[in-house]
Design a protein around this motif. Structure first.
Motif, PDB file in Angstrom:
ATOM      1  N   ALA A   1       2.292   1.834  -3.296  1.00 11.90           N
ATOM      2  CA  ALA A   1       1.470   2.363  -4.351  1.00 11.90           C
ATOM      3  C   ALA A   1       0.876   3.679  -4.137  1.00 11.90           C
ATOM      4  O   ALA A   1       0.831   4.245  -5.248  1.00 11.90           O
ATOM      5  N   GLU A   2       0.980   4.196  -2.933  1.00 10.32           N
ATOM      6  CA  GLU A   2       0.726   5.580  -2.666  1.00 10.32           C
ATOM      7  C   GLU A   2       1.956   6.531  -3.221  1.00 10.32           C
ATOM      8  O   GLU A   2       1.467   7.594  -3.578  1.00 10.32           O
TER       9      GLU A   2
ATOM     10  N   HIS B   1      -8.717  -1.207  -1.001  1.00  7.35           N
ATOM     11  CA  HIS B   1      -8.175  -1.819  -2.129  1.00  7.35           C
ATOM     12  C   HIS B   1      -8.808  -1.438  -3.483  1.00  7.35           C
ATOM     13  O   HIS B   1      -8.273  -1.240  -4.555  1.00  7.35           O
TER      14      HIS B   1
ATOM     15  N   ALA C   1      -9.262   2.087  -4.503  1.00  3.00           N
ATOM     16  CA  ALA C   1      -8.043   2.695  -4.751  1.00  3.00           C
ATOM     17  C   ALA C   1      -7.453   2.283  -6.207  1.00  3.00           C
ATOM     18  O   ALA C   1      -7.137   3.306  -6.925  1.00  3.00           O
ATOM     19  N   TYR C   2      -7.918   0.933  -6.537  1.00  2.43           N
ATOM     20  CA  TYR C   2      -7.706   0.434  -7.716  1.00  2.43           C
ATOM     21  C   TYR C   2      -8.465   1.074  -8.882  1.00  2.43           C
ATOM     22  O   TYR C   2      -8.054   1.252 -10.014  1.00  2.43           O
TER      23      TYR C   2
ATOM     24  N   CYS D   1       0.542  -2.543  -7.988  1.00  4.19           N
ATOM     25  CA  CYS D   1       0.567  -2.815  -6.343  1.00  4.19           C
ATOM     26  C   CYS D   1      -0.679  -2.872  -5.602  1.00  4.19           C
ATOM     27  O   CYS D   1      -1.054  -3.987  -5.101  1.00  4.19           O
ATOM     28  N   TYR D   2      -1.883  -2.397  -6.285  1.00  5.31           N
ATOM     29  CA  TYR D   2      -3.391  -2.696  -5.814  1.00  5.31           C
ATOM     30  C   TYR D   2      -3.821  -3.760  -6.181  1.00  5.31           C
ATOM     31  O   TYR D   2      -4.692  -4.667  -5.675  1.00  5.31           O
TER      32      TYR D   2
ATOM     33  N   ARG E   1       0.728  -1.198   0.001  1.00  2.61           N
ATOM     34  CA  ARG E   1       0.032  -0.133  -0.076  1.00  2.61           C
ATOM     35  C   ARG E   1       0.825   1.299   0.042  1.00  2.61           C
ATOM     36  O   ARG E   1       0.655   2.425  -0.733  1.00  2.61           O
TER      37      ARG E   1
END
Length: 301
Positions: free
Chosen positions: A173-174, A202, A205-206, A188-189, A170
């Motif tokens: 990804a950020e 998740h 965010a994806y 990453c997601y 996470r």
């Protein structure tokens, strides 16, 4: 991730302790168990025990656990003299301890002595190359110094070894999102969704990343993941409902003239808009008119 019942219990104990109702040790144990950062509270209440010899003696071997907990809290709160005293007590009790060595490195970080902290961590890794905590500290140091490329490199190397670390995926990804490297963030997601398929954040965010990438295929997939978020949250995620509306608008523009897609997008947009209206009437009734105006500007063409 802290569950709802655990958070309620934590807040209950915190209020009780803050109001002088006792249960300080139970509160500190729960903070430690849930791995949450309530550093100001831990520092205050932890010191109330450590500075009282009678209370401290009742802890037995748990005294040293509290010293460690207070040391970390003191570093968070920049009370470095308190942290130093706690670490000294731990050094005396546990000479040559790697765990205490980590605390020494964290104290050096807090003082801004990056080179010394790097040296301390490297020395610890020589004894135990697979120490997860130390690897994470080195990544955190890179971020703190603004060296994003080193943080990315460190996270990728770390995840080659510890692929099941959800927090690391996470965080990576950020970082990618902050750099507008959306395809890398999407990967990453995807890893997070594979390992934790029932975590709605998740999916959300994806979907956000795919929507940002754009294009018919990405938007269609984003729409599905917004829908999955809504399903996993029982229809309670406002952001996902907005995401559905935005995806249907964008897809309607890109697939204009394809009758089947137009109809499906129109129906889905209507369902999401209706759900948003109900959500706003319950959560923020004074904002309903603003929502209606916004949705009116998001009509399918």
């Amino acid at each position: 991730m802290v569950g709802a019942s655990e958070e309620v219990e934590l807040n209950r104990l915190e209020n009780q302790v803050d109001n002088g109702g006792g249960g300080v040790w139970e509160y500190l144990c729960l903070v430690r168990k849930l791995k949450v950062r309530r550093s100001d509270k831990v520092l205050k209440h932890g010191l109330s025990i450590l500075n009282d010899s009678k209370k401290r003696s009742k802890l037995g071997g748990e005294e040293w656990t509290l010293y460690e907990q207070v040391a970390v809290a003191a570093i968070d709160c920049q009370c470095l003299d308190v942290a130093k005293d706690c670490i000294k007590a731990l050094q005396k009790q546990f000479p040559e301890s790697r765990r205490v060595g980590r605390l020494e490195g964290m104290l050096l970080e807090a003082k801004g002595l990056w080179a010394d902290a790097e040296k301390a961590y490297s020395s610890l890794l020589e004894d135990n190359p697979l120490d997860q905590v130390i690897h994470k500290r080195k990544i955190s140091m890179a971020k703190a110094q603004g060296n994003v490329s080193a943080a990315i490199e460190g996270l990728n190397k770390y995840l080659d070894i510890y692929m099941a670390d959800h927090d690391a995926w996470r965080e990576l990804a950020e970082i990618y999102v902050s750099l507008q490297l959306y395809r890398q963030a999407a990967f990453c997601y995807e890893e997070l969704i594979l390992s934790q398929p029932t975590v709605p954040l998740h999916h959300l965010a994806y979907a956000d990343v795919l929507y940002t990438l754009g294009g018919v295929e990405n938007l269609q997939i984003a729409k599905k993941y917004y829908a999955a978020t809504i399903d996993l949250t029982g229809g309670k995620n406002t952001r996902a409902l907005y995401g559905i509306c935005l995806c249907t608008i964008a897809l309607g523009q890109l697939t204009k003239g394809r009758n089947k897609e137009d109809k499906e997008s129109s129906e889905l947009h209507s369902l999401a808009a209706t759900a948003l209206g109900k959500d706003y009437k319950y959560r923020a009734p004074d904002k309903v008119s603003l929502l209606t105006a916004t949705l009116g500007n998001l009509k399918l063409s």
